[in-house]
Design an enzyme around this catalytic site. Sequence first.
Site, short mmCIF file in Angstrom:
data_model
loop_
_atom_site.label_atom_id
_atom_site.label_comp_id
_atom_site.label_asym_id
_atom_site.label_seq_id
_atom_site.Cartn_x
_atom_site.Cartn_y
_atom_site.Cartn_z
N ARG A 1 93.37 48.91 -3.88
CA ARG A 1 92.93 47.54 -4.41
C ARG A 1 91.30 47.70 -4.78
O ARG A 1 90.87 48.78 -4.96
CB ARG A 1 93.23 46.25 -3.74
N GLY B 1 102.65 42.20 -0.06
CA GLY B 1 103.28 43.30 -0.13
C GLY B 1 103.80 43.85 1.10
O GLY B 1 103.10 43.58 2.13
N ASP C 1 91.50 45.60 3.91
CA ASP C 1 90.41 45.02 3.26
C ASP C 1 90.21 43.47 3.85
O ASP C 1 89.37 42.83 2.90
CB ASP C 1 90.49 45.17 1.63
N ASP D 1 95.50 48.39 2.68
CA ASP D 1 94.02 48.22 2.34
C ASP D 1 93.25 48.22 3.17
O ASP D 1 91.79 48.70 3.09
CB ASP D 1 94.10 47.38 1.11
N ASP E 1 95.05 38.56 2.59
CA ASP E 1 94.19 37.33 1.90
C ASP E 1 94.86 36.35 1.30
O ASP E 1 94.60 35.11 1.67
CB ASP E 1 92.93 37.88 1.26
N ARG F 1 100.53 27.18 -6.39
CA ARG F 1 100.37 27.34 -7.92
C ARG F 1 101.71 28.16 -8.12
O ARG F 1 101.90 29.19 -8.57
CB ARG F 1 99.12 28.22 -8.32
N THR G 1 97.72 44.59 5.98
CA THR G 1 97.28 45.18 4.78
C THR G 1 97.36 46.78 4.72
O THR G 1 96.34 47.13 5.77
CB THR G 1 96.34 44.55 3.88
O1 F6P Z 1 97.75 45.34 -1.22
C1 F6P Z 1 98.57 46.57 -1.01
C2 F6P Z 1 98.65 47.17 -2.24
O2 F6P Z 1 99.75 48.41 -2.06
C3 F6P Z 1 97.67 47.54 -3.00
O3 F6P Z 1 97.02 48.68 -2.39
C4 F6P Z 1 98.15 47.74 -4.16
O4 F6P Z 1 97.02 47.61 -5.45
C5 F6P Z 1 99.10 46.54 -4.55
O5 F6P Z 1 99.58 46.18 -3.25
C6 F6P Z 1 100.58 46.98 -5.29
O6 F6P Z 1 101.19 45.80 -5.43
P1 F6P Z 1 102.56 45.98 -5.81
O7 F6P Z 1 103.56 46.25 -4.88
O8 F6P Z 1 102.87 44.53 -6.35
O9 F6P Z 1 102.57 46.69 -7.16
#
Ligand code: F6P
Length: 367
Positions: free
Chosen positions: A190, A18, A148, A146, A122, A86, A144
């Site tokens: 997340r 992302g 995390d 997050d 990750d 994958r 990220t």
């Molecule tokens: O990892 C970043 C993040 O924004 C998370 O906080 C969230 O759960 C996820 O990506 C959302 O992903 P997408 O943009 O694919 O909906």
Amino acid sequence: MAMKTKKCKRIAVMTGGGDCPGLNAVIRAVTKTAITRYKLQVYGIEDGYLGLIENRIRRLTYGDVSNILTVGGTILGSCNSANPSRYPVTTGKRTRFKDVTDVCVDNLKANGIDALICIGGDGTMASAATFAKKGVTVMGVPKTIDNDLPITDVTFGFDTAVTTATEAIDKVHTTAGSHHRVMVVEVMGRYAGWIALHAGVASGSDIILIPEIPYYIEKVRHAVLERSKKGKGYSIIVVAEGAKPKGGKMAIAKIMKNSPDPIRLGGIANLIASQLTDGNDLECRAVILGHVQRGGTPTPRDRALATMFGHTAIELLMKGTKNQLVVLKDNKLTSVPLSRIAGKIKTVPKNHPLVRAAKAVGTSFGI
Ligand code: F6P
């Protein structure tokens, strides 16, 4: 493919997963350091691993990365649904998954790339570790919102996301106060509660719900009603998208079939708002911040961190380091083997100092 960093002349940089505020700041630092200090040729891979699979690689000049420090997103594009180990291939109605890591390695070789700088989370690092096993020289940079990723004290993008979330919660406060409402604000993160915890404390929210501390809805209701009894006619609840009730499950918004990480969380704020409304006269509203938290210009702190990460990736690479992730550990820039972080996440310890401080100032965690 044997790549000797000593002879490194041409590097490629890519952004995976992302988007995140600060990606362009890293691309800029990597490119400028590589060109000015080491006279390297720099190439950008478009749309993360998808561009590597499809051989979409373009030259990056000094001019290409000028004036992008403050710009959100990534000038290279990104993709969070292309996992080279994958990769979905659809023929007619049938989708099969193929390992195309060798295609990626061949494309790097065909473009004369001596080292690959992977900026990502990750999932991106797990693929980077696979390339390293196949002989590619890789350096990872942790991104990220997050926060995390393990080992590193912090990832760039987190500070911006927390700032954005805090500003939004501050604004929600106004309506909560004026209309005597309970506002339930859902933030990203997340499976980790870092954004909720930091933005919740910074905004003085009354209740913070995070995945690491499963809540009891009765305790949340009790905390809200206690505030009413004390004359506080409104409450602010910050809930991480991954928060779950004790013994219950996380709220899943959708499953992205072909994504390496197919679960998309979301919906917990609406659930809590309706549960709190049931059986009493509380007026509750859910506010879902969503991708607003990933957008916009990075904070000064994220710009600086991203610049340090990008610069360090090139300096380490030119010293012969390879297959490592740049990290800020105990406030020092260093690196760790990619294999140490691939597939692992860092969650909030239940007794984290910020959890303890929040409790001390009267914040409820719904327990
Ligand atoms: O990892 C970043 C993040 O924004 C998370 O906080 C969230 O759960 C996820 O990506 C959302 O992903 P997408 O943009 O694919 O909906």
